[in-house]
Design an enzyme around this catalytic site. Structure first.
Site, PDB file in Angstrom:
ATOM      1  N   THR A  57       0.857  -1.183   0.000  1.00  0.00           N
ATOM      2  CA  THR A  57       0.000   0.000   0.000  1.00  0.00           C
ATOM      3  C   THR A  57       0.896   1.238   0.000  1.00  0.00           C
ATOM      4  OG1 THR A  57      -1.836  -1.090   1.122  1.00  0.00           O
ATOM      5  CG2 THR A  57      -1.760   1.309   1.266  1.00  0.00           C
ATOM      6  N   PHE A  66       1.085   5.227   0.810  1.00  0.00           N
ATOM      7  CA  PHE A  66       0.468   6.254   1.643  1.00  0.00           C
ATOM      8  C   PHE A  66       1.070   7.613   1.290  1.00  0.00           C
ATOM      9  CE2 PHE A  66       0.383   2.276   3.907  1.00  0.00           C
ATOM     10  CZ  PHE A  66      -0.813   2.250   4.611  1.00  0.00           C
TER      11      PHE A  66
END
Length: 274
Positions: free
Chosen positions: A174, A176
């Site tokens: 992921t 960010f």
């Protein structure tokens, strides 16, 4: 005085893990029930930064968060990539044979689909957050329930890991973004997030992208979002990377001639360490 960083979810979540990875562990994280709440706290001056997930290598872009970037217009000052590792955890002393229920965030459950299909004896329930499910098991002392959550949550809530790395795809990452309301001057940047609109003519987007290509600027991401209330009009969100600052500067000057509502959302240092 420690830096205050707003995170979506509770302590022990992947957002907190990403915050620690970027800032170090001396920060104070502030829990928020939604991404919108993180932006509101930054707007009100109650935190210094927001850590916001923007894309996952399996689930794709988090489209609602692009809307928040558009609406709040906070400068992007950094990014961090996190390797998503999911573990099955329960109260100390509880064995796998004691477990009847498993709970976690819907996306985490989806990412552990193979494991759950191989163990149909577990009844699966959805929770609002991975770490919140671990917190619930701990606080309610649920001896028949396990949570799927990051290792940080097990440590924080005193749980033991029964099964490690149960996610189906082991290459799950992921990305960010780091947002603030105080723009930071950085001496050497090599990545930018940009938004703009183009005309509806044939090749209008291609013309813009060609401006980047001709200056050796790499496009690492492109995302479109409909312009609110306007049919067939789109905002384009583009991430670009460069080695030579002069090439980037020339590309931006050229792109400005072919776009409207052009906005540099942030210039920062590329970070793909996982």
């Amino acid at each position: 005085m420690s830096i205050k960083v707003a995170i979506q979810g509770v302590k022990g979540s992947f957002h907190e893990e990403a915050a620690y990875k970027y800032f170090g562990d001396t920060i104070e994280t502030v829990e928020c029930e939604s991404f919108k709440k993180t932006c509101e706290l930054l707007k009100q001056g109650k935190v210094d930064y927001v850590v916001m997930a923007i894309e996952n290598s399996i689930a794709g872009s988090l489209i609602p968060n692009y809307a928040l970037l558009r609406d709040y217009r906070f400068p992007i000052v950094g990014e961090v990539y996190l390797h998503i590792k999911l573990h099955l955890m329960a109260l100390p002393g509880v064995s796998l044979q004691d477990i009847k229920f498993i709970q976690s965030h819907p996306i985490a459950l989806q990412q552990c689909n193979d494991y759950l299909e191989e163990n149909p004896q577990f009844k699966v329930t959805e929770a609002e957050d991975t770490a919140a499910s671990a917190q619930r098991v701990s606080e309610l002392q649920l001896k028949d329930t396990a949570a799927i959550a990051p290792q940080l949550a097990a440590k924080l809530y005193g749980l033991e890991i029964l099964e490690r790395r149960i996610e189906t795809n082991k290459k799950n990452y992921t990305r960010f973004l780091i947002l603030t309301d105080k723009p930071e001057e950085k001496s050497k940047v090599n990545k930018a997030s940009i938004s703009f609109q183009t005309g509806n003519g044939v090749g209008s987007l291609s013309t813009v992208l060609q401006c980047f290509a001709e200056q050796n600027i790499n496009l690492s991401k492109i995302q479109s979002m409909p312009v609110l209330g306007k049919r067939n009009e789109y905002d384009f969100y583009v991430d670009v990377e460069w080695e030579n600052q002069a090439d980037y500067d020339v590309a931006i000057r050229r792109v400005l001639k072919h776009t409207s509502n052009f906005n540099i959302m942030g210039e920062y240092v590329k970070n793909e360490k996982v």
